[in-house]
Scaffold this motif. Sequence first.
Motif, PDB file in Angstrom:
ATOM      1  N   ILE A   1      15.300  11.325  -7.489  1.00 15.59           N
ATOM      2  CA  ILE A   1      13.570  11.794  -8.199  1.00 15.59           C
ATOM      3  C   ILE A   1      14.887  11.533  -9.579  1.00 15.59           C
ATOM      4  CG2 ILE A   1      11.948  12.392  -8.865  1.00 15.59           C
ATOM      5  CD1 ILE A   1      10.861  12.493  -6.002  1.00 15.59           C
TER       6      ILE A   1
ATOM      7  N   SER B   1       6.582  -3.822  -8.893  1.00 11.24           N
ATOM      8  CA  SER B   1       7.738  -3.368  -8.078  1.00 11.24           C
ATOM      9  C   SER B   1       9.085  -4.243  -8.425  1.00 11.24           C
ATOM     10  CB  SER B   1       7.300  -3.328  -7.071  1.00 11.24           C
ATOM     11  OG  SER B   1       6.807  -3.640  -6.166  1.00 11.24           O
TER      12      SER B   1
ATOM     13  N   LEU C   1       5.059   5.632 -11.302  1.00 11.06           N
ATOM     14  CA  LEU C   1       4.427   7.218 -10.564  1.00 11.06           C
ATOM     15  C   LEU C   1       3.316   7.773 -11.315  1.00 11.06           C
ATOM     16  CD1 LEU C   1       5.739   9.495  -8.851  1.00 11.06           C
ATOM     17  CD2 LEU C   1       6.535  10.183 -11.061  1.00 11.06           C
TER      18      LEU C   1
ATOM     19  N   MET D   1       3.145  10.216  -3.784  1.00 10.49           N
ATOM     20  CA  MET D   1       3.964  10.174  -4.819  1.00 10.49           C
ATOM     21  C   MET D   1       5.312  10.382  -4.380  1.00 10.49           C
ATOM     22  SD  MET D   1       1.111  11.836  -7.332  1.00 10.49           S
ATOM     23  CE  MET D   1       2.510  13.192  -7.570  1.00 10.49           C
ATOM     24  N   ALA D   2       5.810  10.542  -3.674  1.00  5.79           N
ATOM     25  CA  ALA D   2       7.063  10.559  -3.246  1.00  5.79           C
ATOM     26  C   ALA D   2       7.898   9.951  -2.998  1.00  5.79           C
ATOM     27  CB  ALA D   2       7.732  12.063  -2.827  1.00  5.79           C
TER      28      ALA D   2
ATOM     29  N   LEU E   1      10.547  -4.555 -11.540  1.00  4.13           N
ATOM     30  CA  LEU E   1      11.338  -3.666 -11.885  1.00  4.13           C
ATOM     31  C   LEU E   1      12.574  -3.560 -11.472  1.00  4.13           C
ATOM     32  CD1 LEU E   1      10.039  -0.189 -11.381  1.00  4.13           C
ATOM     33  CD2 LEU E   1      11.767  -0.475  -9.563  1.00  4.13           C
TER      34      LEU E   1
ATOM     35  N   THR F   1      16.032  11.988  -2.162  1.00  4.68           N
ATOM     36  CA  THR F   1      14.309  12.274  -2.762  1.00  4.68           C
ATOM     37  C   THR F   1      13.739  13.349  -3.528  1.00  4.68           C
ATOM     38  OG1 THR F   1      13.307  11.563  -0.655  1.00  4.68           O
ATOM     39  CG2 THR F   1      12.027  11.889  -2.055  1.00  4.68           C
TER      40      THR F   1
ATOM     41  N   THR G   1      -4.628   8.798  -8.053  1.00  2.00           N
ATOM     42  CA  THR G   1      -4.976   9.829  -7.547  1.00  2.00           C
ATOM     43  C   THR G   1      -5.483  10.390  -8.215  1.00  2.00           C
ATOM     44  OG1 THR G   1      -2.289   9.188  -6.566  1.00  2.00           O
ATOM     45  CG2 THR G   1      -3.634  10.632  -5.064  1.00  2.00           C
TER      46      THR G   1
ATOM     47  N   ALA H   1      -1.022  13.922  -1.280  1.00  2.28           N
ATOM     48  CA  ALA H   1      -1.167  13.677  -2.548  1.00  2.28           C
ATOM     49  C   ALA H   1       0.406  13.342  -3.049  1.00  2.28           C
ATOM     50  CB  ALA H   1      -2.317  13.570  -3.258  1.00  2.28           C
TER      51      ALA H   1
ATOM     52  N   MET I   1       3.080   0.002  -4.573  1.00  2.00           N
ATOM     53  CA  MET I   1       3.966  -0.292  -4.464  1.00  2.00           C
ATOM     54  C   MET I   1       4.601  -1.838  -3.615  1.00  2.00           C
ATOM     55  SD  MET I   1       4.190   2.872  -2.271  1.00  2.00           S
ATOM     56  CE  MET I   1       5.852   2.151  -1.311  1.00  2.00           C
TER      57      MET I   1
ATOM     58  N   CYS J   1      10.351   1.770  -3.950  1.00  4.09           N
ATOM     59  CA  CYS J   1      10.841   1.410  -5.008  1.00  4.09           C
ATOM     60  C   CYS J   1      12.562   0.756  -4.250  1.00  4.09           C
ATOM     61  CB  CYS J   1      11.358   1.787  -6.746  1.00  4.09           C
ATOM     62  SG  CYS J   1       9.485   1.310  -7.208  1.00  4.09           S
TER      63      CYS J   1
ATOM     64  N   VAL K   1       0.009   5.796 -10.908  1.00  8.09           N
ATOM     65  CA  VAL K   1      -0.508   6.150  -9.504  1.00  8.09           C
ATOM     66  C   VAL K   1      -1.027   7.863  -9.197  1.00  8.09           C
ATOM     67  CG1 VAL K   1       0.612   6.118  -7.187  1.00  8.09           C
ATOM     68  CG2 VAL K   1       1.188   4.641  -8.080  1.00  8.09           C
ATOM     69  N   ALA K   2      -0.077   8.397 -10.025  1.00  2.00           N
ATOM     70  CA  ALA K   2      -0.943  10.160  -9.588  1.00  2.00           C
ATOM     71  C   ALA K   2      -2.101  10.168 -10.625  1.00  2.00           C
ATOM     72  CB  ALA K   2       0.446  10.695 -10.568  1.00  2.00           C
TER      73      ALA K   2
ATOM     74  N   ILE L   1      -1.471   3.075  -3.121  1.00  2.00           N
ATOM     75  CA  ILE L   1      -0.188   3.328  -3.088  1.00  2.00           C
ATOM     76  C   ILE L   1      -0.295   2.320  -2.978  1.00  2.00           C
ATOM     77  CG2 ILE L   1       1.126   4.941  -2.476  1.00  2.00           C
ATOM     78  CD1 ILE L   1      -0.779   7.345  -3.067  1.00  2.00           C
TER      79      ILE L   1
ATOM     80  N   THR M   1       5.844   7.172  -3.051  1.00  2.00           N
ATOM     81  CA  THR M   1       6.322   5.888  -3.893  1.00  2.00           C
ATOM     82  C   THR M   1       7.835   5.678  -4.911  1.00  2.00           C
ATOM     83  OG1 THR M   1       4.308   6.920  -3.996  1.00  2.00           O
ATOM     84  CG2 THR M   1       4.691   4.953  -5.738  1.00  2.00           C
ATOM     85  N   MET M   2       7.911   6.015  -5.214  1.00  2.00           N
ATOM     86  CA  MET M   2       9.263   6.510  -5.945  1.00  2.00           C
ATOM     87  C   MET M   2      10.608   6.435  -4.914  1.00  2.00           C
ATOM     88  SD  MET M   2       9.092  10.170  -8.473  1.00  2.00           S
ATOM     89  CE  MET M   2       8.751  10.893  -7.165  1.00  2.00           C
ATOM     90  N   CYS M   3      10.463   6.848  -3.679  1.00  2.36           N
ATOM     91  CA  CYS M   3      11.516   6.366  -3.006  1.00  2.36           C
ATOM     92  C   CYS M   3      10.968   4.354  -2.109  1.00  2.36           C
ATOM     93  CB  CYS M   3      11.560   7.594  -2.279  1.00  2.36           C
ATOM     94  SG  CYS M   3      10.823   8.188  -1.204  1.00  2.36           S
TER      95      CYS M   3
END
Lengths: 465, 299
Positions: free
Chosen positions: B35, B252, B276, A18-19, B255, B31, B283, A14, B231, A25, B279-280, B227, A21-23
Amino acid sequence: MKGTKSKLLGIAVATLMMAETMCGCGSAAQTTENAAADSAVGATAGSEAAAEETTEEVTSIGSDSAQTTLRVAWWGNQVRNDRTVEMLNLYASEHPEVNFEVEFIEWGSYWEKLATEAAGGELPDIIQMDYSYLLQYQQKNLLANMNEFIDNGTIDISNCSQSTIDSGKVDDNLYALCAGSSAQCLLYNKTVTDSCNIEVPEQWTWQEFLEVAQQVYDQTGMKIEILSNDERTMENLARGEGKVLLPSEGGALGVEDSSIPLKYFQLIEDTINSDYHVTVEELADLSSSDQGFLAQNKTWCVFTYNSMCVSVVADCDESIEWGISMWPSYEGDTVQEAYVKPSMFYSIAETSENKEEAAKVLDFITNSIEANQILLTDRGLPVSSVISAEIIEGLSGIERDAMDYIPRIEKVATTINPPSPSGSGEVGALVTSLVEQVRYGQMSAQEAADEFFVQANEILQEAQE
Amino acid sequence: MQQRKTVIRRRENLEGYLFIMPFIIGFLLFTAVPICVSFYLSFTKYDILSSPRWTGLSNYIKMFTSDRVFWTCFKVTLFYAFVSVPLKLFMSLMVAMLLMKPKLENGIFRAIYYIPSILGGSIAIAVVWCRLFATDGAINNILGTLGLPDDISWLSRTDTAIWTLIVLAIWQFGSSMLIFTSGLQQIPTELYEAARVDGAGKIVQFFRITLPMLTPVIFFNLVQQLINGFMAFTSSYVITGGAPLNSTLFYSVYLYQQAFQFSKMGYASAMAWFMLFVVALMTILLFKSSDRWVFYETK
């Protein structure tokens, strides 16, 4: 034991997702750069932005052994790309010490790319610039002051009109050299209007125009389309009353109440409820078609710029005869709303290490007849009067009519609005969204006008802060 | 003796870390750092051209209180994800079961059904989709030959436009189909044999054996597809552009508009962080619920 293990694994999966998901976009945004270009179907002829689409390409021009490499960037369609590359080739063959790296891309992605390059201090040496972005880039000190190149004669502007040159100045300093002039026009199918026995005047009022639209529809079934893709029509209505819709400074609209927005949204409401305007269904399907309304013979006229006329009619039946007149004015207007606009500019990046060489290229583009015989009128009527006279001489058909339109309109045109403030792009998007709501009957014209007045002021206020 | 063992273990550890170094460096650079930066930017006003300016929580406040489009696109995305994902899983499970028997042609069919998953996100397919659902497009043509109404303007109606995108999502069922296939193959055949001996029919077998045994795979697919659903970007951006009336405006895409069309990187970052969070949360809820319905044979 096993249970905890699988749970741990699950949590790990999971987290990883999530990681992603962030990239996600970010990478999605990158792929769309080309997406926007490739999706280029059904160019809405009215909008310069929409009608010019190509995929991004980077090409190298000139000899590899040259000492100086200049990066040149522009937005545009295939015709412009071919002509510009050919012109730069000519320059490189005459000046073996210079070679070029060129980047061309369609309008929307161009500004995204440029912004990113600006953030990284990597702007191309020569940048094709637009009036609506000039102020933003100048205020961030990204553009070179070209006064010194004018003063030392590197760029010769003796044949250019003062007002044209001034349009690229901010506080008396030249940051953008006009590449050509253009003006808004109504391009109409003269074959159709003739067959309906309609004489199109140089400038209609909106009322007269809509009456004719009804007449043409009754006789031929062909319709009209009022632009929704930006704020230009509304801006013109404001000009007619001597006001500036989007002033450069102040963080607010240049109108005191919603009366001018109402004029515009009323026009939208009245036309969508008529039978002579294209329907929302037809507008939605347009994106899936590779031809505009004009080429489909669904409409008989289009609101556009004179410099766009040639590419607009390129898809249309060759037997059609075309006419060009001014955008309609509003009944009771006190000021002529038409104006001549620098269709685009060239700027030199402040970060460029070869400003002098870049300036030489701009002089070549401005004053060389050979260069302009390649470029022709793709960026509007050339700014040098000597060059433009010679170029017009060699043109024929619609290309000539489109260029002859500039001197015609110059006789009555009033001064162009000052450059738009930041936030105006978002105001444009607001107009588009409100027009859609009016056209779908979700809002009355009055509601849209009030909403526009409040929200546009908020957007401009916030952009100013 | 004991000491030598730890030395060896330490060296093994070092080697192990060296081997995964390329990933770790890539992960940190491309990444983890972005972030963190985006988290910082979400509290600023940043237009790329000038440096970011701290504005505290104002992006979040604006997002939750005054931006109506924000909530519209949030609802659209929720609807899209919650409708398309179950349908897609159902579809892929059905096809996976059809192609279970280890025959040559089934292998070929599986490959063919996987193709949409590769192509589905491409621009070419998006353009084809536009054409299919145009008023004079193929879908209406087919409906016409079946004697159904053939003048539906799929893309211009708020109630139909989102479904064209949902259908596109369902069509890309290939990857979850493959996962289902391998899941199905894991189920011991003795179970079916025993059931047959006990006189259970095909339908009972499906509900009593296949489905329970498959729950871990369904769970995995559900999490992953959900997920992905949140996205989703390309189809909305290219096919409908969010029209009509923002009824297909994905989160998205909005955004992206904020970030790249209006140069509001700070606001867009705040939106990304809210996504995020959602989604978290989703999940975590799924994992919490999994105790109740996911059956692990090993437990």
